[in-house]
Design a protein around this motif. Structure first.
Motif, PDB file in Angstrom:
ATOM      1  N   ARG A 245       0.835  -1.208   0.000  1.00 15.85           N
ATOM      2  CA  ARG A 245       0.000   0.000   0.000  1.00 15.85           C
ATOM      3  C   ARG A 245       0.866   1.253   0.000  1.00 15.85           C
ATOM      4  O   ARG A 245       1.739   1.413   0.850  1.00 15.85           O
ATOM      5  CB  ARG A 245      -0.921   0.020   1.231  1.00 15.85           C
ATOM      6  CG  ARG A 245      -1.988  -1.066   1.218  1.00 15.85           C
ATOM      7  CD  ARG A 245      -2.825  -0.976   2.470  1.00 15.85           C
ATOM      8  NE  ARG A 245      -2.088  -1.408   3.649  1.00 15.85           N
ATOM      9  CZ  ARG A 245      -2.392  -1.067   4.895  1.00 15.85           C
ATOM     10  NH1 ARG A 245      -3.386  -0.211   5.123  1.00 15.85           N
ATOM     11  NH2 ARG A 245      -1.687  -1.517   5.909  1.00 15.85           N
ATOM     12  N   VAL A 246       0.607   2.114  -0.936  1.00 11.89           N
ATOM     13  CA  VAL A 246       1.295   3.405  -1.024  1.00 11.89           C
ATOM     14  C   VAL A 246       0.302   4.503  -0.648  1.00 11.89           C
ATOM     15  O   VAL A 246      -0.711   4.684  -1.320  1.00 11.89           O
ATOM     16  CB  VAL A 246       1.853   3.645  -2.436  1.00 11.89           C
ATOM     17  CG1 VAL A 246       2.446   5.042  -2.543  1.00 11.89           C
ATOM     18  CG2 VAL A 246       2.898   2.587  -2.780  1.00 11.89           C
ATOM     19  N   ALA A 247       0.607   5.223   0.418  1.00  7.60           N
ATOM     20  CA  ALA A 247      -0.269   6.314   0.844  1.00  7.60           C
ATOM     21  C   ALA A 247       0.023   7.601   0.095  1.00  7.60           C
ATOM     22  O   ALA A 247      -0.834   8.493   0.020  1.00  7.60           O
ATOM     23  CB  ALA A 247      -0.120   6.538   2.344  1.00  7.60           C
ATOM     24  N   GLY A 248       1.219   7.710  -0.464  1.00  2.00           N
ATOM     25  CA  GLY A 248       1.579   8.906  -1.206  1.00  2.00           C
ATOM     26  C   GLY A 248       3.038   8.851  -1.609  1.00  2.00           C
ATOM     27  O   GLY A 248       3.827   8.082  -1.065  1.00  2.00           O
ATOM     28  N   THR A 249       3.399   9.650  -2.597  1.00  2.00           N
ATOM     29  CA  THR A 249       4.793   9.746  -3.028  1.00  2.00           C
ATOM     30  C   THR A 249       5.242  11.205  -2.962  1.00  2.00           C
ATOM     31  O   THR A 249       4.446  12.131  -3.140  1.00  2.00           O
ATOM     32  CB  THR A 249       4.984   9.222  -4.460  1.00  2.00           C
ATOM     33  OG1 THR A 249       4.186  10.015  -5.360  1.00  2.00           O
ATOM     34  CG2 THR A 249       4.578   7.763  -4.573  1.00  2.00           C
ATOM     35  N   TYR A 250       6.534  11.368  -2.704  1.00  2.00           N
ATOM     36  CA  TYR A 250       7.138  12.696  -2.634  1.00  2.00           C
ATOM     37  C   TYR A 250       8.477  12.673  -3.357  1.00  2.00           C
ATOM     38  O   TYR A 250       9.211  11.682  -3.269  1.00  2.00           O
ATOM     39  CB  TYR A 250       7.386  13.105  -1.176  1.00  2.00           C
ATOM     40  CG  TYR A 250       6.148  13.351  -0.362  1.00  2.00           C
ATOM     41  CD1 TYR A 250       5.686  14.638  -0.116  1.00  2.00           C
ATOM     42  CD2 TYR A 250       5.422  12.276   0.175  1.00  2.00           C
ATOM     43  CE1 TYR A 250       4.545  14.868   0.642  1.00  2.00           C
ATOM     44  CE2 TYR A 250       4.283  12.483   0.932  1.00  2.00           C
ATOM     45  CZ  TYR A 250       3.841  13.784   1.161  1.00  2.00           C
ATOM     46  OH  TYR A 250       2.710  13.994   1.909  1.00  2.00           O
ATOM     47  N   PRO A 251       8.826  13.743  -4.072  1.00  5.66           N
ATOM     48  CA  PRO A 251      10.187  13.832  -4.600  1.00  5.66           C
ATOM     49  C   PRO A 251      11.182  13.831  -3.444  1.00  5.66           C
ATOM     50  O   PRO A 251      10.863  14.287  -2.339  1.00  5.66           O
ATOM     51  CB  PRO A 251      10.200  15.173  -5.346  1.00  5.66           C
ATOM     52  CG  PRO A 251       8.762  15.541  -5.539  1.00  5.66           C
ATOM     53  CD  PRO A 251       8.018  14.937  -4.391  1.00  5.66           C
ATOM     54  N   LEU A 252      12.369  13.330  -3.696  1.00  4.94           N
ATOM     55  CA  LEU A 252      13.392  13.300  -2.654  1.00  4.94           C
ATOM     56  C   LEU A 252      13.613  14.679  -2.038  1.00  4.94           C
ATOM     57  O   LEU A 252      13.812  14.804  -0.825  1.00  4.94           O
ATOM     58  CB  LEU A 252      14.705  12.770  -3.240  1.00  4.94           C
ATOM     59  CG  LEU A 252      15.820  12.443  -2.247  1.00  4.94           C
ATOM     60  CD1 LEU A 252      15.437  11.245  -1.388  1.00  4.94           C
ATOM     61  CD2 LEU A 252      17.125  12.170  -2.992  1.00  4.94           C
ATOM     62  N   ASP A 253      13.557  15.712  -2.850  1.00  2.00           N
ATOM     63  CA  ASP A 253      13.787  17.072  -2.355  1.00  2.00           C
ATOM     64  C   ASP A 253      12.704  17.543  -1.384  1.00  2.00           C
ATOM     65  O   ASP A 253      12.880  18.550  -0.700  1.00  2.00           O
ATOM     66  CB  ASP A 253      13.878  18.056  -3.520  1.00  2.00           C
ATOM     67  CG  ASP A 253      15.161  17.886  -4.322  1.00  2.00           C
ATOM     68  OD1 ASP A 253      16.155  17.422  -3.741  1.00  2.00           O
ATOM     69  OD2 ASP A 253      15.157  18.209  -5.520  1.00  2.00           O
ATOM     70  N   GLU A 254      11.560  16.828  -1.350  1.00  4.14           N
ATOM     71  CA  GLU A 254      10.470  17.210  -0.454  1.00  4.14           C
ATOM     72  C   GLU A 254      10.340  16.226   0.707  1.00  4.14           C
ATOM     73  O   GLU A 254       9.252  16.016   1.257  1.00  4.14           O
ATOM     74  CB  GLU A 254       9.164  17.302  -1.227  1.00  4.14           C
ATOM     75  CG  GLU A 254       9.164  18.409  -2.279  1.00  4.14           C
ATOM     76  CD  GLU A 254       7.838  18.534  -3.013  1.00  4.14           C
ATOM     77  OE1 GLU A 254       6.889  17.791  -2.678  1.00  4.14           O
ATOM     78  OE2 GLU A 254       7.754  19.376  -3.933  1.00  4.14           O
ATOM     79  N   ALA A 255      11.461  15.629   1.113  1.00  8.24           N
ATOM     80  CA  ALA A 255      11.438  14.646   2.203  1.00  8.24           C
ATOM     81  C   ALA A 255      10.867  15.222   3.489  1.00  8.24           C
ATOM     82  O   ALA A 255      10.155  14.531   4.229  1.00  8.24           O
ATOM     83  CB  ALA A 255      12.851  14.119   2.445  1.00  8.24           C
ATOM     84  N   SER A 256      11.147  16.480   3.773  1.00  7.85           N
ATOM     85  CA  SER A 256      10.628  17.080   5.004  1.00  7.85           C
ATOM     86  C   SER A 256       9.099  17.129   4.993  1.00  7.85           C
ATOM     87  O   SER A 256       8.460  16.985   6.041  1.00  7.85           O
ATOM     88  CB  SER A 256      11.200  18.479   5.206  1.00  7.85           C
ATOM     89  OG  SER A 256      10.828  19.342   4.142  1.00  7.85           O
ATOM     90  N   LYS A 257       8.506  17.317   3.809  1.00  3.41           N
ATOM     91  CA  LYS A 257       7.042  17.308   3.707  1.00  3.41           C
ATOM     92  C   LYS A 257       6.491  15.919   4.000  1.00  3.41           C
ATOM     93  O   LYS A 257       5.440  15.775   4.641  1.00  3.41           O
ATOM     94  CB  LYS A 257       6.602  17.775   2.318  1.00  3.41           C
ATOM     95  CG  LYS A 257       6.888  19.240   2.023  1.00  3.41           C
ATOM     96  CD  LYS A 257       6.358  19.628   0.652  1.00  3.41           C
ATOM     97  CE  LYS A 257       6.629  21.095   0.352  1.00  3.41           C
ATOM     98  NZ  LYS A 257       6.131  21.498  -0.990  1.00  3.41           N
ATOM     99  N   ALA A 258       7.190  14.887   3.541  1.00  6.90           N
ATOM    100  CA  ALA A 258       6.762  13.519   3.820  1.00  6.90           C
ATOM    101  C   ALA A 258       6.817  13.242   5.320  1.00  6.90           C
ATOM    102  O   ALA A 258       5.903  12.624   5.885  1.00  6.90           O
ATOM    103  CB  ALA A 258       7.642  12.531   3.063  1.00  6.90           C
ATOM    104  N   HIS A 259       7.879  13.707   5.984  1.00  3.11           N
ATOM    105  CA  HIS A 259       7.986  13.522   7.425  1.00  3.11           C
ATOM    106  C   HIS A 259       6.885  14.285   8.161  1.00  3.11           C
ATOM    107  O   HIS A 259       6.341  13.791   9.159  1.00  3.11           O
ATOM    108  CB  HIS A 259       9.364  13.964   7.911  1.00  3.11           C
ATOM    109  CG  HIS A 259      10.434  12.953   7.672  1.00  3.11           C
ATOM    110  ND1 HIS A 259      10.911  12.129   8.663  1.00  3.11           N
ATOM    111  CD2 HIS A 259      11.105  12.597   6.546  1.00  3.11           C
ATOM    112  CE1 HIS A 259      11.834  11.326   8.168  1.00  3.11           C
ATOM    113  NE2 HIS A 259      11.977  11.597   6.887  1.00  3.11           N
ATOM    114  N   ALA A 260       6.559  15.460   7.686  1.00  2.00           N
ATOM    115  CA  ALA A 260       5.491  16.235   8.309  1.00  2.00           C
ATOM    116  C   ALA A 260       4.149  15.528   8.159  1.00  2.00           C
ATOM    117  O   ALA A 260       3.345  15.488   9.097  1.00  2.00           O
ATOM    118  CB  ALA A 260       5.431  17.629   7.697  1.00  2.00           C
TER     119      ALA A 260
END
Length: 275
Positions: A245-260
Motif C-alpha cells: 500500500r502506497v499512501a503517497g509519493t514525494y520527490p526526494l527534495d520534499e522529504a521534510s514534507k513527507a515527514h510532516a
C-alpha cells in the motif's frame, strides 16, 4: 549525490536534502548528520568485489532492507551501498514505488511472528493493524492459521477483515484473553493487559517492551536484514498473499514534507520518496 539526513534531533523541520560524497565523510567518520531511511527498491548500478560470484548483476531490479539506527547515510538517497546477502529480487507484480514499501515492515512482521511462536488455532491481537506493519502482521499470521483480532477505527473494519482478521474491535478490547499481542501501534503496557496469563507480548521497538506480569513473556523484535527471507516475502506479494500500500509519493527534495505528513498520523500505507 543527494541524500536525506537529519542535522539535529527534532521534528520534520530538521530533515534536509544534502549533496554528499566521500570527501564529506559519509562513508565513514563522525560526520555532522544522521542518514535516514531503511527501505530500498531500485536497480543494481554496480557490484563490488566482495559480491563477486553473487546472483546479482547490473540492471537487476531489487529490494533491500538497509538497517541502521545512527549512520551517516541511509536509504533515502539516490544511491545506496548494501550487503549482497540482504538483497532480494523485486516483486514481478509491483512497480518500484510499491516494492519500496515491503522490506522494513514485512521483515519486522515476519520476524516478530517467529519470536511469538504461535501455533495454528492460537489467538493473536495485532494493534495498529490498519498500518503498514500491522497489516503485514495480520496477513502473515492468518496465513499461519493464527486467529487474528484487530482493534481499529470502524472505518477500517472491511479492509482489516480482507487481510484475514477473524475478529474486529472498534471499542473496548477487554482484558487478558489473547494468547499473544503483537503491538505494532506501540501502545506498551495497556496492550499487555490484553494477553492471557502465561501468554506473550511482542513489541516492535528494540528493548522498549514492558516488564513481564502474570507470567506473560515480553520481548521486542530488532529487525535484521535477511535477503533469503525477504525473497520469501516477495514471493507472497507475487502470489497476491501480501498487500503493498502506497499512501503517497514525494520527490526526494520534499522529504521534510513527507515527514510532516507522517507526523500528522492516520497514514494508511507507506509514504515513498522518489529520487
Amino acid at each position: 549525490m543527494r541524500a536525506v539526513v537529519a542535522t539535529a534531533f527534532g521534528g520534520p523541520e530538521v530533515v534536509e536534502v544534502v549533496q554528499v560524497g566521500v570527501r564529506e565523510g559519509v562513508f565513514g567518520g563522525a560526520g555532522e548528520w544522521i542518514g535516514l531511511g531503511w527501505d530500498v527498491a531500485g536497480t543494481v548500478d554496480a557490484v563490488g568485489d566482495g559480491a563477486a560470484g553473487s546472483a546479482w548483476g547490473v540492471g537487476d531490479a531489487v529490494v533491500v532492507l538497509a538497517p541502521g539506527l545512527v549512520r551517516p547515510l541511509g536509504s533515502h538517497a539516490e544511491y545506496v551501498l548494501v550487503d549482497a546477502g540482504a538483497v532480494a529480487a523485486a516483486p514481478r507484480t509491483a512497480d518500484v514505488v510499491h516494492a519500496a514499501t515491503l522490506p522494513l515492515n514485512a521483515l519486522t512482521a515476519a520476524q516478530a511472528l517467529d519470536l511469538l511462536e504461535l501455533a495454528p488455532g492460537q489467538s493473536l491481537l495485532v494493534t495498529g493493524a490498519a498500518g503498514a506493519l500491522g497489516g503485514f502482521a495480520v496477513q502473515l499470521a492468518a496465513r499461519r492459521g493464527v486467529a487474528v483480532t484487530a482493534p481499529a477505527r470502524a472505518g477500517d473494519e472491511e479492509f482489516i477483515r480482507s487481510l484475514g482478521a477473524v475478529d474486529f474491535v472498534s471499542g473496548e478490547v477487554g482484558a487478558a484473553r489473547f494468547d499473544a499481542v503483537l503491538d505494532a501501534a506501540v501502545l506498551g503496557e495497556p496492550a499487555l493487559e490484553w494477553v492471557r496469563d502465561g501468554g506473550a507480548y511482542m513489541g516492535v521497538i528494540p528493548e522498549a517492551h514492558p516488564a513481564s506480569v502474570r507470567g506473560v513473556r515480553t520481548a521486542s523484535v530488532g529487525v535484521r536484514a535477511d535477503g533469503a527471507r525477504l525473497a520469501e516475502l516477495v514471493g507472497l506479494v507475487d502470489e497476491g498473499a501480501l498487500t503493498l500500500r502506497v499512501a503517497g509519493t514525494y520527490p526526494l527534495d520534499e522529504a521534510s514534507k513527507a515527514h510532516a505528513r507522517l507526523a500528522e498520523g492516520g497514514v494508511r500505507g507507506r509514504l515513498v520518496l522518489v529520487p
